[in-house]
Design a protein around this motif. Structure first.
Motif, short mmCIF file in Angstrom:
data_model
loop_
_atom_site.label_atom_id
_atom_site.label_comp_id
_atom_site.label_asym_id
_atom_site.label_seq_id
_atom_site.Cartn_x
_atom_site.Cartn_y
_atom_site.Cartn_z
N VAL A 34 0.86 -1.19 0.00
CA VAL A 34 0.00 0.00 0.00
C VAL A 34 0.89 1.24 0.00
O VAL A 34 0.61 2.21 -0.70
CB VAL A 34 -0.96 -0.02 1.21
N GLN A 49 -1.88 -5.32 -0.23
CA GLN A 49 -3.12 -5.82 -0.81
C GLN A 49 -2.81 -7.05 -1.62
O GLN A 49 -1.79 -7.11 -2.31
CB GLN A 49 -3.77 -4.78 -1.72
N ILE A 51 -3.98 -8.92 -4.79
CA ILE A 51 -4.70 -8.51 -5.99
C ILE A 51 -4.83 -9.67 -6.96
O ILE A 51 -3.88 -10.41 -7.19
CB ILE A 51 -3.95 -7.34 -6.70
N PRO A 58 -9.08 -6.54 -5.14
CA PRO A 58 -8.50 -7.17 -3.96
C PRO A 58 -9.13 -8.54 -3.68
O PRO A 58 -10.30 -8.77 -4.00
CB PRO A 58 -8.85 -6.20 -2.82
N SER A 88 -7.16 -7.12 9.75
CA SER A 88 -7.34 -6.35 8.54
C SER A 88 -8.41 -5.27 8.75
O SER A 88 -9.37 -5.48 9.49
CB SER A 88 -7.76 -7.27 7.39
N GLU A 90 -9.78 -3.76 5.92
CA GLU A 90 -10.65 -3.85 4.75
C GLU A 90 -10.35 -5.13 3.99
O GLU A 90 -9.22 -5.62 4.03
CB GLU A 90 -10.52 -2.62 3.85
N GLY A 92 -9.17 -7.87 1.56
CA GLY A 92 -8.08 -7.91 0.58
C GLY A 92 -6.83 -7.17 1.02
O GLY A 92 -5.82 -7.20 0.33
N THR A 93 -6.88 -6.49 2.17
CA THR A 93 -5.71 -5.80 2.71
C THR A 93 -5.22 -6.56 3.93
O THR A 93 -6.01 -6.92 4.81
CB THR A 93 -6.05 -4.34 3.08
#
Length: 131
Positions: A34, A49, A51, A58, A88, A90, A92-93
Motif C-alpha cells: 500500500v 493488498q 490482488i 482485492p 485487517s 478492509e 483484501g488488505t
C-alpha cells in the motif's frame, strides 16, 4: 440420433465452452505494498493488498502462513526483524507490525494460500524505511 439433433448438439458446443468459467492460476495473484516508503522505528505497520491481476480487484480471506522481513536489498539479509500479522481493516488488505530498526531497504517475503486455488503464492516486496 437424427441428423437435426446431432447438428443442434454440434452448434451448442461452442456456447458451452464459452460459458465455462476461466480457471485461475496462482500466478494470477500478487501482493502489492500500500505504501513503499515508511518511517523507520518500532511498531511500524506495513499494509499490503492481495490482488487478482486479471481483474485488478482485492482478494479477501487468503491464509498467510509465512512472513519475514529483512534488509536483503541493502546486502544485510541476516538483519531481520520480528513480524506479526494484525487484523485487517478492509477486505483484501493484510497488515503486519514490525520494527524497522534502521533506515534503508527492506524485503517483505510472504507466503499465502488463496481460497479456492491450488498452489502457494510467494511474493517478495521491497520497501524503504526513511530516517
Amino acid at each position: 440420433m437424427t441428423f437435426n439433433t446431432l447438428r443442434a448438439l454440434v452448434a451448442a458446443l461452442p456456447l458451452a465452452a464459452v460459458s465455462l468459467p476461466a480457471l485461475a492460476d496462482i500466478k494470477d495473484y500478487e501482493f502489492r505494498l500500500v505504501q513503499s516508503e515508511l518511517k523507520h522505528g518500532n511498531g511500524v505497520v506495513i499494509a499490503v493488498q492481495l490482488i487478482d491481476k486479471r481483474s485488478g480487484k482485492p482478494v479477501p480471506d487468503a491464509v498467510i502462513f509465512a512472513q519475514r522481513i529483512d534488509m536483503a536489498p541493502d546486502g544485510m539479509e541476516m538483519m531481520a526483524s520480528p513480524i506479526e500479522a494484525m487484523p485487517s481493516t478492509e477486505p483484501g488488505t493484510y497488515r503486519f507490525k514490525t520494527n524497522l530498526v534502521m533506515a534503508g531497504g527492506w524485503r517483505l517475503s510472504l507466503g499465502a494460500k488463496v481460497q479456492g486455488e491450488t498452489g502457494t503464492l510467494e511474493n517478495k516486496l521491497i520497501l524503504k524505511a526513511l530516517p
